[in-house]
Design a protein around this motif. Sequence first.
Motif, PDB file in Angstrom:
ATOM      1  N   GLU A 106      20.553  -6.906  60.936  1.00 44.59           N
ATOM      2  CA  GLU A 106      20.580  -7.554  59.623  1.00 44.59           C
ATOM      3  C   GLU A 106      20.268  -6.555  58.526  1.00 44.59           C
ATOM      4  N   LEU A 107      19.269  -5.724  58.754  1.00 40.29           N
ATOM      5  CA  LEU A 107      18.892  -4.714  57.771  1.00 40.29           C
ATOM      6  C   LEU A 107      20.038  -3.742  57.551  1.00 40.29           C
ATOM      7  N   GLU A 108      20.675  -3.303  58.650  1.00 37.22           N
ATOM      8  CA  GLU A 108      21.805  -2.389  58.518  1.00 37.22           C
ATOM      9  C   GLU A 108      22.951  -3.052  57.763  1.00 37.22           C
ATOM     10  N   ALA A 109      23.229  -4.316  58.083  1.00 35.04           N
ATOM     11  CA  ALA A 109      24.292  -5.038  57.389  1.00 35.04           C
ATOM     12  C   ALA A 109      23.963  -5.182  55.907  1.00 35.04           C
ATOM     13  N   GLN A 110      22.709  -5.488  55.634  1.00 35.37           N
ATOM     14  CA  GLN A 110      22.290  -5.645  54.241  1.00 35.37           C
ATOM     15  C   GLN A 110      22.410  -4.314  53.506  1.00 35.37           C
ATOM     16  N   GLN A 111      21.968  -3.229  54.163  1.00 36.52           N
ATOM     17  CA  GLN A 111      22.078  -1.915  53.539  1.00 36.52           C
ATOM     18  C   GLN A 111      23.536  -1.537  53.354  1.00 36.52           C
ATOM     19  N   SER A 112      24.383  -1.863  54.341  1.00 37.36           N
ATOM     20  CA  SER A 112      25.808  -1.577  54.236  1.00 37.36           C
ATOM     21  C   SER A 112      26.405  -2.343  53.070  1.00 37.36           C
ATOM     22  N   THR A 113      26.030  -3.604  52.937  1.00 34.06           N
ATOM     23  CA  THR A 113      26.519  -4.422  51.830  1.00 34.06           C
ATOM     24  C   THR A 113      26.044  -3.837  50.505  1.00 34.06           C
ATOM     25  N   GLN A 114      24.790  -3.413  50.464  1.00 30.55           N
ATOM     26  CA  GLN A 114      24.260  -2.805  49.248  1.00 30.55           C
ATOM     27  C   GLN A 114      24.990  -1.506  48.941  1.00 30.55           C
ATOM     28  N   LEU A 115      25.254  -0.703  49.981  1.00 31.26           N
ATOM     29  CA  LEU A 115      25.977   0.548  49.762  1.00 31.26           C
ATOM     30  C   LEU A 115      27.379   0.280  49.237  1.00 31.26           C
ATOM     31  N   GLN A 116      28.055  -0.715  49.826  1.00 35.47           N
ATOM     32  CA  GLN A 116      29.388  -1.056  49.348  1.00 35.47           C
ATOM     33  C   GLN A 116      29.336  -1.528  47.897  1.00 35.47           C
ATOM     34  N   GLY A 117      28.361  -2.355  47.601  1.00 38.47           N
ATOM     35  CA  GLY A 117      28.189  -2.821  46.225  1.00 38.47           C
ATOM     36  C   GLY A 117      27.935  -1.661  45.282  1.00 38.47           C
ATOM     37  N   ASN A 118      27.063  -0.737  45.711  1.00 40.08           N
ATOM     38  CA  ASN A 118      26.770   0.439  44.885  1.00 40.08           C
ATOM     39  C   ASN A 118      28.014   1.303  44.708  1.00 40.08           C
ATOM     40  N   MET A 119      28.783   1.472  45.811  1.00 42.63           N
ATOM     41  CA  MET A 119      30.006   2.280  45.725  1.00 42.63           C
ATOM     42  C   MET A 119      30.994   1.639  44.755  1.00 42.63           C
TER      43      MET A 119
END
Length: 154
Positions: free
Chosen positions: A92-105
């Motif tokens: 979940e944390l990795e998915a959340q971080q991935s989502t945050q990274l995508q959002g940031n990108m």
Amino acid sequence: MDKIAQDVGDVQSRLLDHRPVINAEIRYFVREFEEKRGHRESRLLENLNKMVMESNEQMLPTNLESITQQLSDVAKRLEAANHMVERVQQRELEAQQSTQLQGNMERLKEEWAEFLKEQQRLKEDVDEEHAKAVGHLSTQYSEMKRELTKFPSI
């Protein structure tokens, strides 16, 4: 007077001294439970006590072993469940971080696009100012050239 004192003593002993009544009740109780029933309750209680003692001696070690085994199994299951929960949390944390990274990108891409648009606009403004300056200088030099042609050369 002695007779009155004796009568008062008799009345007091009858009213306030309950020992004869209590003694009679105790004798009745003893006769009821010991003599009439023939120690049946005490034998039953002794038999029950004996059965409980035997059960404790036989069942307690077996129960302790089974309880220990069951607790060990429960501890292992809890450990496995805890491990699974940690893995789920990590995912979940990795998915959340991935989502945050995508959002940031995406946000950075939008900012970069806006930056490029702003740079293009600034470039067009500079080009326009440059064209105006060149046009102004060209007209100024043309006028100066015309004015120079008016004067005879020396």
